[in-house]
Design an enzyme around this catalytic site. Structure first.
Site, PDB file in Angstrom:
ATOM      1  CD  GLU A 120      53.764 101.713   3.722  1.00  0.00           C
ATOM      2  OE1 GLU A 120      54.750 102.040   4.413  1.00  0.00           O
ATOM      3  OE2 GLU A 120      52.600 101.770   4.125  1.00  0.00           O
ATOM      4  CE  LYS A 137      62.196  95.873   6.547  1.00  0.00           C
ATOM      5  NZ  LYS A 137      63.562  96.237   6.895  1.00  0.00           N
ATOM      6  NE  ARG A 141      62.002  97.910  16.449  1.00  0.00           N
ATOM      7  CZ  ARG A 141      62.625  96.800  16.846  1.00  0.00           C
ATOM      8  NH1 ARG A 141      63.895  96.833  17.134  1.00  0.00           N
ATOM      9  NH2 ARG A 141      61.958  95.675  16.954  1.00  0.00           N
ATOM     10  CE1 TYR A 155      56.981 102.223  10.350  1.00  0.00           C
ATOM     11  CE2 TYR A 155      58.794 103.147   9.109  1.00  0.00           C
ATOM     12  CZ  TYR A 155      58.330 102.463  10.198  1.00  0.00           C
ATOM     13  OH  TYR A 155      59.205 102.014  11.135  1.00  0.00           O
ATOM     14  CB  CYS A 164      93.836  77.941  25.817  1.00  0.00           C
ATOM     15  SG  CYS A 164      92.374  76.888  25.749  1.00  0.00           S
ATOM     16  CB  CYS A 195      87.603  76.059  24.008  1.00  0.00           C
ATOM     17  SG  CYS A 195      88.794  76.376  25.318  1.00  0.00           S
TER      18      CYS A 195
HETATM   19  S1  IVH Z   1      55.858  98.950   8.909  1.00  0.00           S
HETATM   20  C1  IVH Z   1      55.098  95.925  12.869  1.00  0.00           C
HETATM   21  N1  IVH Z   1      56.811 100.251   6.887  1.00  0.00           N
HETATM   22  O1  IVH Z   1      61.381  97.929   8.909  1.00  0.00           O
HETATM   23  C2  IVH Z   1      56.144  96.702  12.152  1.00  0.00           C
HETATM   24  N2  IVH Z   1      58.375  99.420   8.472  1.00  0.00           N
HETATM   25  O2  IVH Z   1      61.195  94.966  10.246  1.00  0.00           O
HETATM   26  C3  IVH Z   1      55.533  97.515  11.058  1.00  0.00           C
HETATM   27  N3  IVH Z   1      60.701  99.961   7.955  1.00  0.00           N
HETATM   28  O3  IVH Z   1      61.529  98.324  12.328  1.00  0.00           O
HETATM   29  C4  IVH Z   1      56.580  98.260  10.344  1.00  0.00           C
HETATM   30  N4  IVH Z   1      60.302 101.056   6.110  1.00  0.00           N
HETATM   31  O4  IVH Z   1      62.011 100.355  11.003  1.00  0.00           O
HETATM   32  C5  IVH Z   1      57.120  99.603   8.018  1.00  0.00           C
HETATM   33  N5  IVH Z   1      57.464 101.430   5.022  1.00  0.00           N
HETATM   34  C6  IVH Z   1      57.782 100.798   6.152  1.00  0.00           C
HETATM   35  C7  IVH Z   1      59.115 100.652   6.591  1.00  0.00           C
HETATM   36  C8  IVH Z   1      59.365  99.949   7.767  1.00  0.00           C
HETATM   37  C9  IVH Z   1      61.231 100.640   6.943  1.00  0.00           C
HETATM   38  C10 IVH Z   1      61.469  99.315   9.034  1.00  0.00           C
HETATM   39  C11 IVH Z   1      60.983  99.632  10.404  1.00  0.00           C
HETATM   40  C12 IVH Z   1      60.820  98.327  11.123  1.00  0.00           C
HETATM   41  C13 IVH Z   1      61.396  97.331  10.167  1.00  0.00           C
HETATM   42  C14 IVH Z   1      60.496  96.115  10.107  1.00  0.00           C
END
Ligand code: IVH
Length: 669
Positions: free
Chosen positions: A116, A118, A139, A227, A411, A426
């Protein structure tokens, strides 16, 4: 209101919800704007005539809810973790190998992935009960976030209602983001108004979501991609892609580019594909998420202390640029550590101008042999502070190698480097540079969140000798602040008000703000939730503190030695007498649960649960699990072959539950 009108209202609402979905999620409206407006206006008309029929989830109520003075805290039913990063093909292959190894009974050929985008925004959690959106939260630190329901409701792609089946309760997770176009629009307006523009769409989105007035969120057109899920009361899916299809069918905005891959090679091909394609999207992505498709395999693999073992993020390389080192200066941090920093000839990289880069420490400079006047390659990844990758002119004519100073640049006290440490320090407790940094940290967003206390103000407060510790802030008078250079009376009052407001920031922020070495935001939050007051923290022994999950000996030792020093205790005492909140405030989220706020210890073998399952269950109901038995333990859950912990619990007269009783307790919720 008669029956016919009641039916009409219900029908209008469901039509509008549907058309919102077609327009904002599917991008394919089925009716004209005019037709939409006439539905909307008719609903407004009826609701105006019969105000008693207005419900919170009516489409007319997207804007206008209330947000508390300070956001309410929400404990996530299941913690919101983050992902480990990979940066190249080899690391992705290594991830795959770990999965293959972790699933010895599974054929490699049956391991599927989902890749997916990110999204670079901020993670949120949305809870629906009986088909209605009941809560939306940020979050936060992953365990506890902030209730921003009223603001999230203004985002049109978030459904206010979904079919109540097959999930009566579902908590979905997604990323709220600001489209690039909207970012440009918002920033243009800000510049026109003489305000500082946002650095990137993520900051702009975060700023728009964490405001007290939902009308502001509404005016910045945010969007969301859903997601995954956190809590689900009905596990009917076997794979992540099935689950996502289900989510899409419930009208959640699931991204169209998610791809299922039948092996790691296909996954890697997608990584290549998006390397350049990502720049054509109308929202920012900072990489990809690669995750196992099978939910049962995920369960088998579980989690490390920080991340799931079944997913990683792939981060595209940071952008690089070449420039010149003009000067190397040393900065003093809040714990006295001295960090060398390069001042650079300004250069444009990854969307902004860079004129400084951290050189980390003496060894790093020696290793890379960075000298004043060198041409260097610098690198910037997202928000991370730019760093120097290498020197270009190693063979040319160069200046002398860099020498660390022997005295603190601020200092003039002699500085030290202990064995095994990379930093020079320091150790002068009264060093003004350290004090300034400590105050900056104390006032920062994640700590006491004191607005209007920028570096210039802090410099003056320290230079005038008026502020020597945290508690001095709380005795500042408006006239004193107004007498600082370049501070208008109004700004002085704003600062005084912000300091006053910070008194109720809460225990976790206070602990973090004190700036104790090794005590980060997450540890501070755990300490606050476990011990609930500064007083209790002081009275807790090193042993009891150390055994709290996620704390450990390093943090416990550092905190204990901080709380053993008279100067610190005195400062805390004055903070308390000035009205700074020293206790943990009540949290919402699991009000009804018998487990809320209760501390559990698990011992022995349970037959129906793994330790992790039991822990997850307890935490999802608002309880906490610690590893050692102490007077603070509320329950000990004793499985087969429970040993010394059970004996200690009995001695301390702590309630002991066998597995059946434990099950009853959690089922009662
Ligand atoms: S899955 C266990 N899918 O990326 C976490 N995360 O470091 C599973 N994020 O805090 C997350 N796009 O905010 C997932 N397609 C996506 C995402 C996604 C962005 C962010 C999410 C999370 C961070 C993961």
């Amino acid at each position: 209101m008669n029956e016919t009108e009641k039916k009409e209202v219900a029908l209008l609402r469901s039509k509008i919800h549907l058309h919102d979905h077609q327009y904002y999620v599917k991008d394919s409206p089925e009716i004209s704007d005019r037709e939409y407006d006439s539905l909307y206006n008719r609903l407004k008309e009826l609701e105006g005539k019969y105000p008693e029929c207005v419900t919170a989830d009516s489409p007319t109520q997207r804007v206008g809810g209330k947000v508390d003075e300070r956001f309410q805290k929400v404990v996530h039913p299941v913690p919101m973790l983050s992902l480990d990063n990979t940066f190249n093909v080899d690391e992705v292959r290594a991830f795959h190998q770990r999965i293959v190894k972790g699933l010895p009974d599974v054929e490699e050929s049956s391991i599927e992935y989902v890749v997916e985008l990110k999204f670079d925004g901020l993670a949120v959690s949305l809870t629906y009960e009986d088909g209605k959106l009941v809560r939306g939260a940020t979050r936060g630190d992953g365990v506890q976030g902030e209730d921003v329901t009223a603001n999230l409701k203004t985002i049109r792609s978030i459904p206010l209602e979904i079919p109540a089946e097959p999930f009566r309760k579902i908590e979905v997770r997604g990323e709220v983001y600001m489209p690039r176009k909207e970012f440009e629009r918002v920033n243009a307006l800000r510049e026109e108004a003489g305000e500082v523009p946002f650095v990137n769409p993520r900051n702009a989105a975060a700023g728009a979501l964490r405001v007290l007035d939902p009308a502001i969120t509404d005016s910045r057109k945010l969007s969301v991609f859903i997601y995954s899920v956190g809590f689900l009361d009905n596990n009917i899916c076997e794979t992540h892609s099935e689950l996502q299809e289900k989510l899409a069918s419930l009208r959640f905005p699931v991204n169209e580019h998610n791809r299922q891959c039948s092996n790691i090679e296909e996954t890697l091909a997608i990584v290549e594909e998006w390397r350049t394609k990502k720049n054509d999207l109308d929202y920012e992505v900072d990489g990809l998420v690669i995750q196992l498709n099978s939910l049962s395999y995920r369960k088998k693999l579980g989690y490390t202390s920080k991340f799931p073992r079944w997913a990683v993020a792939y981060k595209y390389e940071a952008e690089q640029a070449e420039t010149e080192v003009l000067e190397i200066v040393c900065q003093v941090g809040r714990t006295g550590s001295i960090t060398p920093v390069a001042n650079l000839k300004p250069v444009f990289v990854s969307g902004s101008t860079v004129s400084r880069a951290t050189l980390h420490n003496e060894d790093e400079i020696k290793k890379k042999d960075i000298r004043v006047g060198d041409r260097v390659v610098i690198e910037k990844a997202g928000e991370i502070i730019p760093k120097v990758v290498r020197v270009v002119n190693l063979k040319g004519k160069r200046n002398q190698p860099f020498q660390m100073p022997t005295l603190c640049p601020e200092c003039q006290t002699k500085i030290f480097r202990s064995e095994g440490e990379s930093a020079w320090r320091c150790v002068n407790a009264a060093c003004p540079a350290q004090l300034k940094e400590r105050l900056k940290h104390f006032a920062s967003r994640k700590a006491m969140d004191i607005d209007h206390m920028g570096p210039a103000v802090i410099d003056q407060l320290v230079a005038s000798g008026r502020v020597k510790n945290f508690s001095d802030l709380y005795t500042l008078k408006q006239e004193e602040v107004a007498s600082l250079e370049r501070l208008a009376e109004k700004s002085a009052q704003n600062l005084i008000d912000a300091i006053e407001k910070s008194k109720s920031a809460g225990l976790a922020r206070l602990i973090f703000g004190l700036g104790v070495r090794h005590v980060g935001q997450r540890a501070a939050s755990t300490l606050a939730k476990t011990f609930r007051s500064i007083k209790a923290l002081k009275e807790t022994s090193f042993e009891d503190m150390e055994t709290v999950m996620e704390i450990g000996p390093v943090i416990a030792e550092s905190l204990k030695s901080f709380l053993d020093q008279d100067v610190n205790l005195k400062d805390i005492e004055i903070l308390a007498s000035s009205g700074v909140v020293m206790e943990e405030q009540e949290i919402i989220g699991n009000e009804g649960s018998a487990l809320t706020g209760k501390q559990f210890v698990l011992t022995g073998t349970l037959s129906e649960f793994s330790r992790d399952d039991a822990k997850e269950k307890i935490e999802s109901l608002g309880g906490r699990v610690t590893s050692a038995v102490s007077a603070k333990t509320d329950y000990i859950v004793a499985g087969k072959d429970a040993g010394s912990k059970l004996a200690k619990a009995k001695k301390l007269e702590i309630a002991v539950l066998d597995e059946k009783e434990f099950q009853k307790l959690i089922e009662a919720d």
